[in-house]
Design an enzyme around this catalytic site. Structure first.
Site, PDB file in Angstrom:
ATOM      1  N   ASP A 141       4.013  -4.812   3.459  1.00  0.00           N
ATOM      2  CA  ASP A 141       5.478  -4.905   3.403  1.00  0.00           C
ATOM      3  C   ASP A 141       5.992  -6.281   3.823  1.00  0.00           C
ATOM      4  O   ASP A 141       6.834  -6.881   3.156  1.00  0.00           O
ATOM      5  CB  ASP A 141       6.117  -3.815   4.280  1.00  0.00           C
ATOM      6  CG  ASP A 141       5.523  -3.738   5.691  1.00  0.00           C
ATOM      7  OD1 ASP A 141       4.552  -4.470   5.977  1.00  0.00           O
ATOM      8  OD2 ASP A 141       6.039  -2.941   6.500  1.00  0.00           O
ATOM      9  N   HIS A 200       0.840  -1.212   0.000  1.00  0.00           N
ATOM     10  CA  HIS A 200       0.000   0.000   0.000  1.00  0.00           C
ATOM     11  C   HIS A 200       0.868   1.253   0.000  1.00  0.00           C
ATOM     12  O   HIS A 200       2.051   1.223   0.347  1.00  0.00           O
ATOM     13  CB  HIS A 200      -0.909  -0.002   1.221  1.00  0.00           C
ATOM     14  CG  HIS A 200      -0.133  -0.102   2.496  1.00  0.00           C
ATOM     15  ND1 HIS A 200       0.577   0.957   3.017  1.00  0.00           N
ATOM     16  CD2 HIS A 200       0.090  -1.153   3.304  1.00  0.00           C
ATOM     17  CE1 HIS A 200       1.189   0.555   4.108  1.00  0.00           C
ATOM     18  NE2 HIS A 200       0.914  -0.712   4.309  1.00  0.00           N
TER      19      HIS A 200
END
Ligand SMILES: *[C@@H]1O[C@H](CO)[C@@H](O)[C@H](O)[C@H]1NC(C)=O
Ligand SMILES: *[C@@H]1O[C@H](CO)[C@@H](O)[C@H](O)[C@H]1NC(C)=O
Ligand SMILES: *[C@@H]1O[C@H](CO)[C@@H](O)[C@H](O)[C@H]1NC(C)=O
Ligand SMILES: *[C@@H]1O[C@H](CO)[C@@H](O)[C@H](O)[C@H]1NC(C)=O
Ligand SMILES: *[C@@H]1O[C@H](CO)[C@@H](O)[C@H](O)[C@H]1NC(C)=O
Ligand SMILES: *[C@@H]1O[C@H](CO)[C@@H](O)[C@H](O)[C@H]1NC(C)=O
Ligand SMILES: *[C@@H]1O[C@H](CO)[C@@H](O)[C@H](O)[C@H]1NC(C)=O
Ligand SMILES: *[C@@H]1O[C@H](CO)[C@@H](O)[C@H](O)[C@H]1NC(C)=O
Ligand SMILES: *[C@@H]1O[C@H](CO)[C@@H](O)[C@H](O)[C@H]1NC(C)=O
Ligand SMILES: *[C@@H]1O[C@H](CO)[C@@H](O)[C@H](O)[C@H]1NC(C)=O
Ligand SMILES: *[C@@H]1O[C@H](CO)[C@@H](O)[C@H](O)[C@H]1NC(C)=O
Ligand SMILES: *[C@@H]1O[C@H](CO)[C@@H](O)[C@H](O)[C@H]1NC(C)=O
Length: 494
Positions: free
Chosen positions: A347, A85
């Site tokens: 991540d 994101h």
């Protein structure tokens, strides 16, 4: 630097994901006495963006100087991307830490700030309680929503030729893990890439971030991950934080910050960049202190969700293995000719895939007692906000030294990173056959390593069994139900 000036610099500096590595080529236009055709000062290494780990704004990975464009005689015929994101507001726990450390600053009852904290005479905290928490930022040069849109728009230029606009009723699936900010990023990317056709063409698939998904997930995990002892104890150890605390405490009466507070305030700085685009706090800390902060982030990713965690290669093997299948099917066999595979996650779901592929893995474990130079595992290069791994399948004609064949190239944050042990193809790529052979031989087994039994999905399957509904392409009046884990909404009070 005044806010407006630094914002302008930031806008110019962040101009492009795709073109930032295009050199300033000598040519008639550049034969001007004051313009250097080749830059002499490589100051990027000093950018704070490289030393906030995964907390701060996107920047391209340091490049090896390999051209980002396809090598001569090659064309990309399939692309598989895994993107994090965009830039965002802090999650609830860090936001609470920021407030606690700021409270210690304000509890000094100082009325006129001087020294390094002089700007506090004007500064205001930037994180409102409630809805913004954990969502993407929306204004400024490092806006998270803009990251998704701009990235999509740039990839539309780079890979738009793979979108068959003449095919009737074409469905191109996109895949987001079931988390609000990730779905938002996927949608912005889709709007940037497909423009007005986005809702005609794209079928957004939401893959729940739930353990019951087993291997059929963009966010696989192990059932029992036991390394929290080392993972929970990596930060705040840096002597540089104590140094900064001592320096600041000496400048303000009654100030009693400790190393934890310095860590919190540095982390807060990264989020102020995400949200406001500039932060007066950047200059409160020295470059050495930023380097130390960045290294705490590297340690955390490396030992908790990267190659230093004994299970993470197996976790990343899910995506690495499934992408081998897609690459070998190629654009024609797979799903009605589709060649675009855009996937969105966190991540800590990308770092295992990099570990599985040996990308950016240092030869030795990262030391706990000092910062290594050079540091191959600088997470500012690996998973900044908006970080992404792009796998390109290349159809190449024969050259004097390479055969006509299909090749694979790995691109991490817009820098080509050759696959270790196989870089004989055009542009340091690897032939698909060799890449497949080497990668499949190196992957550990996810199911057995991570403690799943046969009742869980054993493989990533959704790329071949996606839904064609357009219902999730855009936000509607009726939020997607969180039941059954389809989507996790964030945004509760800090
Ligand atoms: C490969 O060669 C063919 C035949 O000469 C040519 O049409 C095609 O454009 C070439 N492909 C690339 C990517 O250069
Ligand atoms: C700051 O002011 C508050 C309220 O007057 C007081 O309770 C507190 O002790 C003061 N703190 C310091 C460090 O003087
Ligand atoms: C894209 O949108 C335009 C304008 O609505 C339409 O003419 C075209 O058919 C659409 N293309 C696809 C592939 O849906
Ligand atoms: C695009 O779609 C059209 C219509 O289905 C088809 O005839 C054509 O072969 C497709 N082109 C490619 C490159 O797949
Ligand atoms: C395209 O979709 C529309 C609406 O669902 C349908 O009426 C039409 O028959 C489809 N066309 C093709 C070529 O599949
Ligand atoms: C790992 O954790 C699980 C449950 O949390 C526990 O049963 C197991 O004994 C642990 N293994 C080790 C090696 O600590
Ligand atoms: C955390 O790290 C410090 C320094 O390396 C060590 O002394 C301490 O025992 C560790 N704590 C835990 C809970 O592992
Ligand atoms: C710093 O102070 C906070 C309380 O304000 C405390 O929770 C934390 O453990 C302290 N950190 C260190 C390294 O002493
Ligand atoms: C593929 O691997 C074979 C065997 O190791 C080697 O001979 C060949 O040169 C490799 N090709 C490429 C393009 O790397
Ligand atoms: C990779 O996936 C294939 C099925 O697509 C499976 O046969 C193979 O065992 C998988 N390998 C690993 C290491 O998961
Ligand atoms: C698989 O493990 C789950 C618990 O994780 C258990 O409920 C289930 O019975 C197991 N199934 C098989 C076939 O062993
Ligand atoms: C497609 O929809 C079905 C029914 O709602 C659901 O069970 C399945 O998980 C979905 N698949 C994907 C890839 O979203």
């Amino acid at each position: 630097m005044a806010p407006i000036a630094s914002t302008l610099v930031a806008v110019l500096g962040a101009a492009s994901l795709a073109s930032a590595q295009t050199p300033n080529r000598p040519g008639t236009q550049n034969r001007y006495p004051f313009a250097k055709p080749y830059e002499q000062s490589f100051l990027d290494g000093y950018s704070v963006l490289k030393h906030v780990g995964g907390q701060g704004p996107y920047s391209n990975r340091d490049s090896y100087g390999i051209s980002r464009d396809p090598p001569a005689g090659c064309a990309v015929d399939q692309v598989i991307m895994l993107k994090r994101h965009g830039e965002r507001w802090p999650d609830p726990a860090p936001a609470a830490n920021f407030k606690a450390s700021l409270q210690k600053v304000y509890n000094t009852n100082t009325t006129a700030w001087t020294g390094a904290l002089e700007f506090l005479n004007r500064w205001t905290y930037f994180v409102p309680d409630g809805r913004y928490i954990a969502l993407e930022s929306y204004n400024g040069p490092y806006s998270g929503l803009l990251d998704g849109y701009r990235h999509g728009a740039e990839y539309g230029v780079r890979y738009g030729h793979l979108w068959n606009q003449t095919a009737a009723n074409l469905t191109i699936p996109m895949f987001s893990s079931g988390y609000e900010r990730i779905l938002t990023t996927a949608r912005k990317f889709g709007e940037g890439f497909f423009g007005w056709n986005y809702t005609d063409v794209v079928a957004m698939n939401i893959i729940p971030e739930q353990v019951y998904m087993g291997a059929n997930s963009l966010t696989p995990t192990c059932l029992h991950d036991n390394d929290t002892a080392i993972c929970g104890n990596l930060t705040n150890l840096q002597p540089q934080f104590r140094l900064a605390a001592t320096r600041l405490n000496a400048q303000t009466k009654n100030l009693a910050l400790n190393a934890t507070d310095i860590y919190n305030l540095m982390q807060m700085t990264a989020y102020e960049l995400n949200v406001r685009g500039y932060s007066d706090w950047v200059d409160v800390f020295s470059l050495d202190e930023w380097l130390a902060f960045g290294y705490t982030q590297d340690l955390s990713y490396y030992y908790c969700s990267g190659p230093g965690d004994k299970n993470m290669k197996a976790v990343g093997a899910v995506y690495a293995n499934a992408s081998l299948s897609l690459l070998n099917q190629g654009p024609d066999a797979a799903s009605g000719g589709n060649a675009l595979w855009f996937n969105f996650c966190h991540d800590t779901n990308i770092t295992p895939v990099l570990a599985a592929l040996g990308l950016s893995s240092p030869a030795e474990d990262l030391p706990l007692d000092h910062i290594p130079f050079p540091n191959q595992y600088n997470t500012g290069n690996i998973v900044p906000m908006g970080g992404h791994l792009t796998i390109e399948r290349l159809a190449c004609n024969a050259t004097a030294v390479t055969d006509k064949d299909t090749y694979v190239r790995l691109v991490l944050n817009e820098a080509v990173v050759p696959y270790a042990g196989c870089q004989d193809g055009p542009g340091f790529s690897c032939s698909l056959a060799n890449y497949t052979r080497l990668v499949s031989a190196s992957l550990p087994d996810f199911i057995s390593t991570c403690g799943f039994n046969s009742s869980y999905p054993q493989y990533l399957d959704f790329w071949w069994n996606y839904n064609t509904t357009r219902a999730y392409d855009v936000e509607t009046q009726n939020p997607i139900p969180a039941g059954e884990g389809l989507l996790t909404y964030q945004g509760t009070a800090a």
